[in-house]
Design a protein around this motif. Sequence first.
Motif, mmCIF file in Angstrom:
data_model
loop_
_atom_site.group_PDB
_atom_site.id
_atom_site.type_symbol
_atom_site.label_atom_id
_atom_site.label_comp_id
_atom_site.label_asym_id
_atom_site.label_seq_id
_atom_site.Cartn_x
_atom_site.Cartn_y
_atom_site.Cartn_z
ATOM 1 N N THR A 208 -55.502 -39.411 28.143
ATOM 2 C CA THR A 208 -55.862 -38.951 29.491
ATOM 3 C C THR A 208 -57.316 -38.533 29.557
ATOM 4 O O THR A 208 -58.044 -38.880 30.495
ATOM 5 C CB THR A 208 -54.966 -37.767 29.907
ATOM 6 O OG1 THR A 208 -53.607 -38.191 29.918
ATOM 7 C CG2 THR A 208 -55.346 -37.241 31.280
ATOM 8 N N ASN B 107 -50.939 -38.514 24.413
ATOM 9 C CA ASN B 107 -51.121 -38.513 25.869
ATOM 10 C C ASN B 107 -52.338 -37.710 26.313
ATOM 11 O O ASN B 107 -53.088 -38.121 27.199
ATOM 12 C CB ASN B 107 -49.875 -37.966 26.563
ATOM 13 C CG ASN B 107 -48.840 -39.049 26.818
ATOM 14 O OD1 ASN B 107 -49.133 -40.233 26.633
ATOM 15 N ND2 ASN B 107 -47.654 -38.651 27.210
ATOM 16 N N SER C 69 -51.006 -44.061 37.547
ATOM 17 C CA SER C 69 -50.431 -44.016 38.901
ATOM 18 C C SER C 69 -49.945 -42.628 39.293
ATOM 19 O O SER C 69 -49.637 -42.395 40.465
ATOM 20 C CB SER C 69 -49.260 -45.000 39.008
ATOM 21 O OG SER C 69 -49.676 -46.316 38.715
ATOM 22 N N SER C 70 -49.886 -41.721 38.336
ATOM 23 C CA SER C 70 -49.346 -40.389 38.644
ATOM 24 C C SER C 70 -50.271 -39.613 39.581
ATOM 25 O O SER C 70 -51.494 -39.760 39.546
ATOM 26 C CB SER C 70 -49.135 -39.590 37.356
ATOM 27 O OG SER C 70 -50.369 -39.200 36.784
ATOM 28 N N HIS C 71 -49.662 -38.803 40.429
ATOM 29 C CA HIS C 71 -50.421 -38.006 41.393
ATOM 30 C C HIS C 71 -51.334 -37.015 40.670
ATOM 31 O O HIS C 71 -52.479 -36.782 41.089
ATOM 32 C CB HIS C 71 -49.447 -37.261 42.308
ATOM 33 C CG HIS C 71 -50.089 -36.603 43.482
ATOM 34 N ND1 HIS C 71 -50.506 -37.302 44.609
ATOM 35 C CD2 HIS C 71 -50.418 -35.307 43.712
ATOM 36 C CE1 HIS C 71 -51.049 -36.464 45.472
ATOM 37 N NE2 HIS C 71 -51.007 -35.251 44.957
ATOM 38 N N LYS D 68 -46.600 -50.257 30.456
ATOM 39 C CA LYS D 68 -45.896 -49.411 31.423
ATOM 40 C C LYS D 68 -46.334 -47.959 31.275
ATOM 41 O O LYS D 68 -46.431 -47.223 32.272
ATOM 42 C CB LYS D 68 -44.392 -49.527 31.222
ATOM 43 C CG LYS D 68 -43.579 -48.774 32.284
ATOM 44 C CD LYS D 68 -42.098 -48.936 32.077
ATOM 45 C CE LYS D 68 -41.331 -48.265 33.220
ATOM 46 N NZ LYS D 68 -41.657 -46.848 33.380
ATOM 47 N N LYS D 69 -46.615 -47.548 30.039
ATOM 48 C CA LYS D 69 -47.072 -46.178 29.811
ATOM 49 C C LYS D 69 -48.387 -45.919 30.542
ATOM 50 O O LYS D 69 -48.561 -44.886 31.191
ATOM 51 C CB LYS D 69 -47.235 -45.930 28.312
ATOM 52 C CG LYS D 69 -47.738 -44.536 27.973
ATOM 53 C CD LYS D 69 -47.869 -44.352 26.473
ATOM 54 C CE LYS D 69 -48.404 -42.979 26.136
ATOM 55 N NZ LYS D 69 -48.510 -42.759 24.675
ATOM 56 N N TRP D 70 -49.345 -46.858 30.427
ATOM 57 C CA TRP D 70 -50.629 -46.707 31.107
ATOM 58 C C TRP D 70 -50.437 -46.770 32.619
ATOM 59 O O TRP D 70 -51.106 -46.055 33.367
ATOM 60 C CB TRP D 70 -51.607 -47.786 30.631
ATOM 61 C CG TRP D 70 -52.168 -47.527 29.265
ATOM 62 C CD1 TRP D 70 -51.506 -47.035 28.182
ATOM 63 C CD2 TRP D 70 -53.508 -47.751 28.839
ATOM 64 N NE1 TRP D 70 -52.347 -46.937 27.099
ATOM 65 C CE2 TRP D 70 -53.590 -47.380 27.474
ATOM 66 C CE3 TRP D 70 -54.644 -48.249 29.458
ATOM 67 C CZ2 TRP D 70 -54.760 -47.476 26.732
ATOM 68 C CZ3 TRP D 70 -55.822 -48.359 28.723
ATOM 69 C CH2 TRP D 70 -55.877 -47.970 27.368
ATOM 70 N N LEU D 71 -49.561 -47.648 33.078
ATOM 71 C CA LEU D 71 -49.284 -47.758 34.514
ATOM 72 C C LEU D 71 -48.767 -46.435 35.060
ATOM 73 O O LEU D 71 -49.254 -45.950 36.096
ATOM 74 C CB LEU D 71 -48.255 -48.870 34.760
ATOM 75 C CG LEU D 71 -47.697 -48.983 36.188
ATOM 76 C CD1 LEU D 71 -48.809 -49.337 37.163
ATOM 77 C CD2 LEU D 71 -46.574 -50.005 36.244
ATOM 78 N N ASP D 72 -47.788 -45.828 34.384
ATOM 79 C CA ASP D 72 -47.208 -44.558 34.837
ATOM 80 C C ASP D 72 -48.236 -43.437 34.818
ATOM 81 O O ASP D 72 -48.292 -42.614 35.741
ATOM 82 C CB ASP D 72 -46.016 -44.182 33.955
ATOM 83 C CG ASP D 72 -44.836 -45.136 34.124
ATOM 84 O OD1 ASP D 72 -44.806 -45.848 35.145
ATOM 85 O OD2 ASP D 72 -43.975 -45.181 33.222
ATOM 86 N N LEU D 73 -49.068 -43.416 33.770
ATOM 87 C CA LEU D 73 -50.075 -42.356 33.647
ATOM 88 C C LEU D 73 -51.121 -42.450 34.751
ATOM 89 O O LEU D 73 -51.390 -41.473 35.455
ATOM 90 C CB LEU D 73 -50.756 -42.436 32.275
ATOM 91 C CG LEU D 73 -51.961 -41.501 32.052
ATOM 92 C CD1 LEU D 73 -51.543 -40.048 32.186
ATOM 93 C CD2 LEU D 73 -52.592 -41.763 30.695
ATOM 94 N N LYS E 179 -53.995 -50.594 34.494
ATOM 95 C CA LYS E 179 -52.573 -50.404 34.764
ATOM 96 C C LYS E 179 -51.733 -51.535 34.171
ATOM 97 O O LYS E 179 -50.532 -51.373 33.941
ATOM 98 C CB LYS E 179 -52.324 -50.321 36.269
ATOM 99 C CG LYS E 179 -52.787 -49.036 36.927
ATOM 100 C CD LYS E 179 -52.440 -49.043 38.410
ATOM 101 C CE LYS E 179 -52.847 -47.740 39.087
ATOM 102 N NZ LYS E 179 -52.452 -47.722 40.519
#
Length: 392
Positions: free
Chosen positions: A33, A29, A59-61, A52-57, A48
């Motif tokens: 990143t 990770n 999209s994170s604030h 799903k892993k890339w989407l969550d990463l 994204k």
Amino acid sequence: MMIPDSDKLTRLIGVQDRSCTLIMITENNDLLTEILLWLPAKSLIRFKLVSKKWLDLISSHHFSEQHTLQQRHQRCHSKLKPSLLLHLAEASTYLYLHSSPNGEKLVPYAFSSTLVEPTLRSFSNGLFLLQCRNVEKPFEVYCVYNPTTKQSKEILLNVDDMYRCVLGLNLVFDPLKSPHYKIFCIKATPRRSFSFWRSWWRRCQIEVYESDTSTWKLCGEPFLAPREVVFDHGIEWKGCIHWCGVFFDLQECVLGKHPEIVIAGDAGTEGFHQKYVESNGFLHNVAHFPEKKSVMVFELQRDYSKWSLKYHINLDGASGSLSVLSYIRGESEDEEDSKLVLHEPGKIKFYALRENCVKGLVDFGGTGFYQEGRSQSASNHTFQLIETLACV
């Protein structure tokens, strides 16, 4: 058993090595990143879809704030390319002037379909402040909009019985200082007297909206301002918002006055247009003299003591009406790549100031939005477009 030749074996091992490297990166990770932080915001929007892993990463604030800060640092140390949004005169259409390795392009620009008749009021480091029509109520609504992510947030203005007239709205966002943005609203009392003194001045009050608390509060004391001052399209520079002639200190919450520019005798002082432009860390005043077909570029000293004349050029070769859209200050010590962005009927030109010649050209004479013999965008209808993942 068939043994592959050495070249095929080398290629096969290379593919396997790359696959192993990719798997190692995606499973780590921190490493993933670090790599994604260096990619443009629009590319990350597409990435994204990878998993799903890339989407969550992405999209994170937390990642959004990191990427916005990283990209802001990169812009401070890289050449600024002209990516501008032009608002067509007498129309609600916007055009996007974009620089790419293949040259400059001018294409129609569309906001999110959820926004009704948006008008761009202010911009700051990739975020827009829009004024939109309200389909349910008689008054207009305002929203902060990220053109990269298409996210928007509606902003409700304060209702004040005394200061009812909104003179200007200015968005301020600098990720180097804070992940949050502010909106400065300049209001005035309605005109109630026809006396000469009262008609010349306006009693004003500034309110500030802070995105981290989603609240408005008063900023500084009420003040008098000449009616000729336009409080829209302010430029944030060195902790102040700058309009033509005056500035507002964001820390002290006080209004100040700029020094006068010194006009050369042959330029004339009648009928010239001024435009403030921030470029590569400096504030500039671009004075355009349509009758004389000349432009003067001034730079404000960091102590605010005076405007220093940088360039005075003649544009006798221009055909038809002409407007100055922007100024881009050169990065090198001698500023050899400084240029003006000019607009004349059917054309956008990049004028190299040191070489006194046109270095780039976008011709849109054959397009559907071209109007013969007319400049279609004024200098105060030009906005900088920057990719960002910043949250609204």
